[in-house]
Scaffold this active site. Structure first.
Site, PDB file in Angstrom:
ATOM      1  N   PHE A  22       0.821  -1.203   0.000  1.00 21.40           N
ATOM      2  CA  PHE A  22       0.000   0.000   0.000  1.00 21.40           C
ATOM      3  C   PHE A  22       0.860   1.261   0.000  1.00 21.40           C
ATOM      4  CE2 PHE A  22      -2.916  -3.024   2.099  1.00 21.40           C
ATOM      5  CZ  PHE A  22      -4.109  -2.753   1.453  1.00 21.40           C
ATOM      6  N   ASP A  23       0.475   2.219  -0.819  1.00 16.25           N
ATOM      7  CA  ASP A  23       0.908   3.596  -0.613  1.00 16.25           C
ATOM      8  C   ASP A  23       0.258   4.061   0.693  1.00 16.25           C
ATOM      9  OD1 ASP A  23       1.744   6.348  -1.255  1.00 16.25           O
ATOM     10  OD2 ASP A  23      -0.392   6.648  -1.631  1.00 16.25           O
ATOM     11  N   MET A  24       0.777   5.116   1.298  1.00 17.75           N
ATOM     12  CA  MET A  24       0.198   5.568   2.557  1.00 17.75           C
ATOM     13  C   MET A  24      -0.680   6.807   2.375  1.00 17.75           C
ATOM     14  SD  MET A  24       2.027   6.188   6.240  1.00 17.75           S
ATOM     15  CE  MET A  24       2.957   7.620   5.712  1.00 17.75           C
ATOM     16  N   ASP A  25      -0.093   7.940   2.002  1.00 15.53           N
ATOM     17  CA  ASP A  25      -0.842   9.198   1.902  1.00 15.53           C
ATOM     18  C   ASP A  25      -1.891   9.131   0.798  1.00 15.53           C
ATOM     19  OD1 ASP A  25       0.535  10.713   3.926  1.00 15.53           O
ATOM     20  OD2 ASP A  25       2.251  10.777   2.574  1.00 15.53           O
ATOM     21  N   VAL A 193      -1.157  -0.898  -4.329  1.00 14.96           N
ATOM     22  CA  VAL A 193      -2.392  -0.123  -4.229  1.00 14.96           C
ATOM     23  C   VAL A 193      -2.023   1.322  -3.926  1.00 14.96           C
ATOM     24  CG1 VAL A 193      -4.592   0.169  -3.030  1.00 14.96           C
ATOM     25  CG2 VAL A 193      -3.645  -2.132  -3.351  1.00 14.96           C
TER      26      VAL A 193
END
Length: 242
Positions: A22-25, A193
């Site tokens: 996963f990307d975070m922001d 994602v």
């Protein structure tokens, strides 16, 4: 005990994807407002012209130096100071950002299903770890990865950006996460994602699948030919497909 849990989780995995990065922001954390406020603090510090909310979203995703150079037209010699101005505003507030509704339950479900889960962010890794702890994500993550700012490397050098050793950009961070999870030779089982073009492009360069989400800072056009989901429930169904 951890080895037993790991074997149990491995045995449970029957899904098409076994690893989710996963990307975070803008993907897990609803941090776009805070990031854009930090950019506005930089704009005010240098007495620059105000930018629209849509223009400010351009800063979500790429490394700060690149964003400030490209979208604020700051000279090279000012970039380090600009990053510090931003971080003085951002760091005291960064662990207060909420997760998007349904994200905690999604991570819990993926973890329970035996899938490997990582966060790969263009933020400094120490900040990513602090945010993961502060938002309660850490227990569900098998790897937390972010960028580094090592002397002699640059976020504008493609080799430094792509390398898992230097990790100056998203591609290198994802490659590092895959290495840490032991998935470097099983790329067909991994998916990225994210919400921005850098997530899409990094995944394509590496050769893993990618899914775009609608609730972040990006748009459908940044994910040509890739799945695009408009709710956490839809994302969950896609990731758990068999």
């Amino acid at each position: 005990m951890k080895a037993v849990e790991g074997e149990k989780r491995k045995a449970m995995g029957k899904h098409y994807y076994q690893t989710v990065i996963f990307d975070m922001d803008g993907t897990l954390t609803d941090s776009v407002p805070l990031i854009t406020q930090g950019v506005q603090a930089v704009i005010a510090h240098y007495h620059l012209s105000a930018q629209t909310p849509q223009q400010l979203k351009r800063f979500v995703g790429p490394p700060l130096r690149i964003g400030f150079k490209k979208y604020l037209d700051l000279p090279e010699g000012t970039l380090d100071e600009a990053v510090e101005v931003y971080r003085r505003f951002y760091r005291p507030r960064m662990t207060q950002v909420p997760l998007f509704a349904g994200i905690t339950e999604l991570l819990q479900k993926l973890h329970a299903e035996g899938m490997k889960i990582a966060v790969a962010s263009s933020k400094l890794e120490e900040l990513v770890r602090e945010i993961a702890r502060g938002t309660g994500m850490s227990p569900y993550l098998d790897c937390i990865a972010g960028t580094q700012e090592k002397s002699g490397t640059s976020a504008e050098n493609p080799r430094d950006v792509a390398s898992p050793l230097t990790r100056r950009g998203k591609e290198g961070v994802i490659r590092y996460a895959l290495d840490q999870l032991g998935m470097e030779n099983s790329l067909e089982q991994a998916v990225m994602v994210g919400d921005r073009e850098d997530d899409y492009q990094a995944a394509k360069n590496i050769g893993i699948a990618v899914i775009g989400v609608s609730w972040g800072a990006g748009n459908r056009e940044e994910f040509p030919g890739a799945p695009w989901v408009t709710s956490v429930a839809e994302l969950k169904a896609t990731l758990l497909a068999k």
